[in-house]
Scaffold this motif. Structure first.
Motif, PDB file in Angstrom:
ATOM      1  N   LYS A 131       0.839  -1.197   0.000  1.00  0.00           N
ATOM      2  CA  LYS A 131       0.000   0.000   0.000  1.00  0.00           C
ATOM      3  C   LYS A 131       0.883   1.260   0.000  1.00  0.00           C
ATOM      4  O   LYS A 131       0.636   2.214  -0.755  1.00  0.00           O
ATOM      5  CB  LYS A 131      -0.916  -0.003   1.235  1.00  0.00           C
ATOM      6  CG  LYS A 131      -1.920   1.116   1.242  1.00  0.00           C
ATOM      7  CD  LYS A 131      -2.963   0.920   2.320  1.00  0.00           C
ATOM      8  CE  LYS A 131      -3.918   2.112   2.348  1.00  0.00           C
ATOM      9  NZ  LYS A 131      -4.833   2.081   3.461  1.00  0.00           N
ATOM     10  N   MET A 150       1.078   4.107  -2.899  1.00  0.00           N
ATOM     11  CA  MET A 150       0.856   5.534  -2.625  1.00  0.00           C
ATOM     12  C   MET A 150       2.020   6.350  -3.173  1.00  0.00           C
ATOM     13  O   MET A 150       1.821   7.426  -3.756  1.00  0.00           O
ATOM     14  CB  MET A 150       0.687   5.773  -1.112  1.00  0.00           C
ATOM     15  CG  MET A 150      -0.662   5.277  -0.581  1.00  0.00           C
ATOM     16  SD  MET A 150      -0.744   5.262   1.231  1.00  0.00           S
ATOM     17  CE  MET A 150      -0.998   6.989   1.593  1.00  0.00           C
ATOM     18  N   ASP A 196      -3.768   3.066  10.941  1.00  0.00           N
ATOM     19  CA  ASP A 196      -4.605   3.582   9.841  1.00  0.00           C
ATOM     20  C   ASP A 196      -4.652   5.110   9.872  1.00  0.00           C
ATOM     21  O   ASP A 196      -4.484   5.770   8.845  1.00  0.00           O
ATOM     22  CB  ASP A 196      -6.050   3.050   9.942  1.00  0.00           C
ATOM     23  CG  ASP A 196      -6.149   1.609   9.491  1.00  0.00           C
ATOM     24  OD1 ASP A 196      -5.155   1.092   8.936  1.00  0.00           O
ATOM     25  OD2 ASP A 196      -7.220   0.983   9.704  1.00  0.00           O
ATOM     26  N   ALA A 197      -4.865   5.656  11.078  1.00  0.00           N
ATOM     27  CA  ALA A 197      -4.986   7.119  11.205  1.00  0.00           C
ATOM     28  C   ALA A 197      -3.652   7.797  10.888  1.00  0.00           C
ATOM     29  O   ALA A 197      -3.618   8.861  10.264  1.00  0.00           O
ATOM     30  CB  ALA A 197      -5.456   7.476  12.613  1.00  0.00           C
ATOM     31  N   LEU A 204      -1.316   6.740   8.865  1.00  0.00           N
ATOM     32  CA  LEU A 204      -1.096   6.712   7.423  1.00  0.00           C
ATOM     33  C   LEU A 204      -1.985   7.743   6.721  1.00  0.00           C
ATOM     34  O   LEU A 204      -1.546   8.476   5.836  1.00  0.00           O
ATOM     35  CB  LEU A 204      -1.360   5.301   6.873  1.00  0.00           C
ATOM     36  CG  LEU A 204      -1.052   5.073   5.384  1.00  0.00           C
ATOM     37  CD1 LEU A 204       0.408   5.390   5.056  1.00  0.00           C
ATOM     38  CD2 LEU A 204      -1.352   3.633   4.966  1.00  0.00           C
ATOM     39  N   GLU A 205      -3.207   7.807   7.172  1.00  0.00           N
ATOM     40  CA  GLU A 205      -4.177   8.729   6.571  1.00  0.00           C
ATOM     41  C   GLU A 205      -3.770  10.196   6.813  1.00  0.00           C
ATOM     42  O   GLU A 205      -3.684  10.987   5.874  1.00  0.00           O
ATOM     43  CB  GLU A 205      -5.552   8.432   7.223  1.00  0.00           C
ATOM     44  CG  GLU A 205      -6.720   9.274   6.796  1.00  0.00           C
ATOM     45  CD  GLU A 205      -7.085   9.057   5.333  1.00  0.00           C
ATOM     46  OE1 GLU A 205      -6.870   7.942   4.836  1.00  0.00           O
ATOM     47  OE2 GLU A 205      -7.576  10.038   4.718  1.00  0.00           O
ATOM     48  N   ALA A 206      -3.475  10.510   8.077  1.00  0.00           N
ATOM     49  CA  ALA A 206      -3.237  11.917   8.436  1.00  0.00           C
ATOM     50  C   ALA A 206      -1.832  12.380   8.082  1.00  0.00           C
ATOM     51  O   ALA A 206      -1.644  13.498   7.609  1.00  0.00           O
ATOM     52  CB  ALA A 206      -3.476  12.107   9.931  1.00  0.00           C
ATOM     53  N   LYS A 222       0.735  10.299   6.507  1.00  0.00           N
ATOM     54  CA  LYS A 222       1.418   9.529   5.450  1.00  0.00           C
ATOM     55  C   LYS A 222       2.677   8.826   5.997  1.00  0.00           C
ATOM     56  O   LYS A 222       3.761   8.889   5.431  1.00  0.00           O
ATOM     57  CB  LYS A 222       1.806  10.421   4.252  1.00  0.00           C
ATOM     58  CG  LYS A 222       0.663  11.300   3.745  1.00  0.00           C
ATOM     59  CD  LYS A 222      -0.405  10.466   3.022  1.00  0.00           C
ATOM     60  CE  LYS A 222      -1.587  11.278   2.580  1.00  0.00           C
ATOM     61  NZ  LYS A 222      -2.683  11.365   3.559  1.00  0.00           N
TER      62      LYS A 222
END
Ligand code: GLU
Length: 387
Positions: A22, A26, A341-342, A344-346, A348
């Motif tokens: 993943k 990205m 998860d957070a 990676l989302e917020a 990177k």
């Protein structure tokens, strides 16, 4: 509708590989990701190893080879095990497989069946229990904590043993914690294994990646009684930055190696022939490249650990081996999947949730990446946990 075999339903996909893929995807999309996910050294494979494989390719080493490995490589591995690890193996005690992961999988298939229990200390490398399940065995997980440096004690091992116990999995230096057992601790575990007549597989893939004077000792080297109950798993990926080459090996009692060879002869046959010539060069030529990579890992480890230890909501001990930092996130109030998860989302930043290793209050970061990425990723992590 396809009805899949039940064994597949019992096993999730590898999270390390999924998160690494993943993060790579990205990056391909132009997103500036700091990936501390898979344990994959960022160095290119040393030139002399690549040259040896190229030479083999050009000189026609492009055909089927012996299913158990090129005789010259099995000999070189046996010699390495004698010289580096004090293990008295000959080439007949060695089988070359498609990486350490495949070696361990073959072992489980050759040894484990319904009703057999395999003791695995947690946190564990995520594929151990899944391999046991794929072989129809039962993983028996023994929890360890940061207070005991994530080491299983002889008493814990004793208490986990039942009449069905067949195998104990030892991984030192450890993925994911970086823990290294001392010679005395290994000796104490060996005594339990002998007392209960178990087998032990010693996954020594990180044996060369040690810090601050930590010492690696192979459990099988502690005497004849434990030697005959030991199976060694190792490979070239981590020490020689050869992750994509897929060359690993098992060493152990001849009848067991013969059994894995039968499995391999009906499944994969030989490991890519010319890749094996690269592995021969890795063992037989200068070991300076291993030292150079270790020097870089040592510096990266210091930077990452110091930055994490300065973050009030995170805590970690300093790993003594391998290239992972195992971080306790319990002060953040989040569990590991939510946290990763957070993050990676917020921000990177890609990390592996500890739930994959049987420790949901932790995350794993690999520092087998460049210092620039580590500095940048740590600044983002600080921002995420608000220091
Ligand atoms: N063993 C490495 C890791 O734990 C590579 C990925 C995998 O095979 O799990 O990150």
């Amino acid at each position: 509708m396809i009805k899949l075999a039940t064994r597949v339903g019992k096993v999730p996909p590898s999270i390390t590989l999924a998160i690494a893929a993943k993060a790579k995807a990205m990056k391909t999309q132009g997103i500036d990701v700091c990936s501390f996910s898979a344990g994959e050294p960022d160095f290119d494979t040393p030139q002399h190893i690549k040259d040896a494989a190229k030479l083999a390719l050009d000189s026609g080493k492009t055909k089927y080879g012996a299913a158990s490995g090129e005789p010259k490589l099995r000999e070189a591995i046996a010699k390495k095990l004698r010289n580096d690890n004090n293990l008295n193996y000959g080439p007949e005690n060695v089988i070359v497989s498609n990486g350490g992961k495949h070696s361990l999988f073959n072992l489980m298939l050759a040894l484990i069946e319904t009703g057999d229990e395999v003791i695995i200390p947690a946190p564990y490398w995520l594929s151990y229990p899944e391999m046991v399940k794929l072989a129809a065995g039962t993983p028996v997980i023994v929890e360890t904590t940061a207070e005991t440096e994530y080491k299983i004690t002889p008493q814990q091992l004793r208490e986990a043993i039942t009449p069905n116990t067949k195998l104990f999995v030892l991984n030192s230096p450890s993925n994911p914690t970086g823990t290294v057992y001392t010679p005395d601790e290994i000796k104490a575990l060996a005594e339990v294994i002998i007392d209960h007549d178990l087998l032990v597989v010693s996954d020594e893939i990180y044996e060369k990646i040690l810090y601050d004077g930590a010492e690696h000792i192979s459990i099988g080297a502690l005497g004849e009684e434990i030697f005959k109950r030991t199976i060694i798993s190792n490979g070239f990926a981590k020490s020689y930055s050869m992750t994509g080459w897929r060359v690993g090996y098992l060493a152990g009692p001849t009848e067991l190696i013969k059994a894995t060879s039968i499995i391999q002869s009906h499944s994969t046959s030989n490991v890519c022939t010319f890749a094996q010539y690269g592995a021969i060069a890795a063992l037989e030529d200068s070991q300076d490249c291993v030292q150079e990579m270790l020097t870089a890992f040592t510096q990266r480890r210091r930077v990452m650990v110091d930055r994490i230890q300065a973050m009030s909501k995170l805590s970690c001990s300093t790993p003594m081996g391998a290239f992972y930092v195992f971080v306790d996130i319990s002060q953040t109030g989040m569990k590991s999947l939510e946290f990763s998860d957070a993050l990676l989302e917020a921000e990177k930043v890609a990390v592996i949730p500890g739930i994959a290793f049987g420790a949901d209050d932790c995350i794993r970061l690999s520092y087998a990446t460049d210092l620039g990425t580590i500095e940048k990723g740590m600044a983002r992590l600080e921002k995420f946990v608000k220091v």
